[in-house]
Each structure stands twice: as structure tokens, then as C-alpha cells.
Design a protein around this motif. Structure first.
Motif: not given
Length: 301
Positions: A3-10, A78-85, A163-169
Motif C-alpha cells: 500500500h502507498a506509504t505517502i498520500p498520493r491524493i492530497p 490500516p486506515y480502515e482498521w483505525a476508524n472502525h476499531a 491503500n492505493s490513495a495512501g490515506v494516512p492514519v
């Protein structure tokens, strides 16, 4: 999985978004809304299905959120987990259950096990096996099974986007596979005694969610055993009328229907102790969370 490690879409800044999108972002998961706002038609279409699954579906919030977290694990999202946990915790899941999602040897009640097996099979094979289907059908009707299939499909799609867009946690959110920090009720503020004892009047309320806190203003009135009034969300700048409610001594219970920017019910159960208000708020499809508050204006002021 990669998955992208930096945001690809600001993400768009809030002041770059139209008012309706701003309200959606302030409801939660703001970063993903701010990224999706660059494709507003996609945001609207995907949000319609996501909103239904989260607030108007048939699945209990606990198993729904456990299923979403299992998708996040299988898709390494990780973003999906972080927001649904946090939502899983609010929906009734325990820290132990959230942790057990990562354990292949964990034991689950048959009804839960069938749903989690379906998630695993759909993520691995895009197909639910005959055995798992039979287990699902033993306790769920066709409508619930269809909802499970769409739930998994929707959050697999979102995992691919995130994961592809790199939306950060965000800092402080739970890491993939970890439970969220426990919810602690906010400290009760102390105000000079007004001499009032009932719920009538205005109240400043703080309700605490694992993902953050929200301030509300309650305007309550009673007529016999009935409660009326409104809830004002100080962040969304939205006033919601109370549609039903009762008072029994110092105990107050009421429900409000939110329609903007999304449709869901908010139910409050609280106890008045002089100028203090404490209890819980239940967000339909989202779980139950503690709240505290203080009287702002007495009826006689």
C-alpha cells in the motif's frame, strides 16, 4: 499486501469543500471524506451505500464492525482498521474480541464464526463456500446474508481505495490489529448551584467517543412525564428536534432524529443531579458512549 506509504491524493481543506461535504467530514473519518471530495459524485454514491450499511442495516453494530475489522486485516488496510476499531468497541465488542480477530486459532460463537469465515472466504476466493453458507443460513435470513455480502464487498473496495490513495492514519489512532484506547467519561464540571433540580433548561454536554469528543447543547422541557426540546451540535452547527422522550424523577430518556448530513437516531439516557447531567448516548448503528454535562441556563433565568 502493498500500500502507498505517502498520500498520493492530497485531501481538500475543509474551507475548499461545500457545506454539505464539510458536515460529512465533521461526522468522522474526515481525512477520507476530504480525499473523496475531489470526486464529489463518487463520494455521494459510495456514501449512500456506506451510510445505509452503517446506520440502517439489519446487522447488529457489534458483528458488523467485527466483520469490517476482519476485512481490514485481510486487506492490510490500516486506515480502515483505525476508524472502525473505536466503532466496534462502541458497538459492544470487547478488547479481547478485537484482538482475537488477528488470532487464527481464536474460538468464536457459531453465529459470529460463520460471519468471520464468510469474510475470510470472500477476501481470499470471492466466494462463500457451501459449508459457510449453511452456517450463515442457520441463524440469518436472506436479507441479512445479502447485507453481509455487500458489507464485505464495500469495505474491500474501500480498502483498495485507501491503500492505493495512501490515506494516512492519524496520530493516536489504533494500529492495524490493535484495540483502541479505552473510552473514559469526561470529568464532570463544577458550577455554582442554581437551585434547580429538574431537567428543564439548557445543558452543555460532552459525549466521548473513542475517536474523540463532541460538544452538544441540550434544550430540554418537560410536560408531566413527557420530554421535548432539541439537541444542537456545536461542530456541525445543526439543531435536531427531540422526537420522543420521558422523564421519571431525575431520570431522562429521549430520542432525536438526525437527517443532515446523514440519517440516524441519537438516544440519550441520563440522570439529573442538581446542575449535573450524566449518562450515555447511543448513536444508531454506532454504539453507546458516556456523556456528562452541566446546566447552562435555568428555566427561571
Amino acid at each position: 499486501m502493498p500500500h502507498a506509504t505517502i498520500p498520493r491524493i492530497p485531501p481538500l481543506e475543509l474551507d475548499e469543500m461545500d457545506p454539505e461535504r464539510q458536515k460529512l467530514a465533521k461526522l468522522g473519518a474526515d481525512t477520507v471524506i476530504q480525499v473523496l471530495a475531489r470526486a464529489p459524485e463518487v463520494l455521494q454514491a459510495s456514501g449512500a451505500l456506506g451510510g445505509y450499511l452503517l446506520s440502517r442495516g439489519k446487522l447488529h453494530p457489534r458483528i458488523r464492525e467485527l466483520a469490517i475489522l476482519r476485512v481490514a486485516l485481510r486487506c492490510d488496510a490500516p486506515y480502515e482498521w483505525a476508524n472502525h476499531a473505536p466503532a466496534a468497541l462502541g458497538g459492544g465488542a470487547t478488547d479481547a474480541e478485537i484482538g482475537a480477530l488477528s488470532d487464527p486459532d481464536a474460538s468464536w460463537p457459531p453465529e459470529d464464526d460463520a460471519v468471520l469465515r464468510a469474510v475470510d472466504e470472500l477476501c481470499a476466493d470471492v466466494f462463500v463456500s457451501d459449508g459457510t453458507w449453511t452456517a450463515l443460513a442457520a441463524t440469518r435470513d436472506h436479507a441479512e446474508i445479502i447485507e453481509i455480502l455487500f458489507l464485505v464487498g464495500y469495505y474491500r473496495m474501500m480498502a483498495g481505495f485507501l491503500n492505493s490513495a495512501g490515506v494516512p492514519v492519524k496520530p493516536g489512532q489504533p494500529a492495524l490489529g490493535e484495540p483502541p484506547a479505552p473510552v473514559v467519561a469526561p470529568a464532570q464540571q463544577v458550577r455554582p448551584a442554581s437551585g434547580e433540580t429538574g431537567p428543564d433548561g439548557s445543558w452543555k454536554i460532552t459525549f466521548t467517543h473513542p475517536a474523540g469528543s463532541k460538544d452538544l447543547l441540550l434544550d430540554l422541557g418537560t410536560d408531566g412525564t413527557k420530554v421535548s426540546g432539541s439537541i444542537f451540535d456545536t461542530q456541525l452547527k445543526v439543531t435536531v428536534p427531540i422526537v420522543s422522550g420521558t422523564v421519571d424523577g431525575q431520570k431522562v430518556t429521549f430520542t432525536a432524529l438526525v437527517t443532515d448530513p446523514a440519517r440516524f437516531e441519537v438516544s440519550v439516557t441520563g440522570t439529573v443531579d442538581g446542575d449535573a447531567f450524566s449518562g450515555s448516548v447511543t448513536v444508531s448503528g454506532g454504539g453507546t458512549f458516556p456523556l456528562t454535562g452541566v446546566r447552562e441556563v435555568s428555566p427561571s433565568s
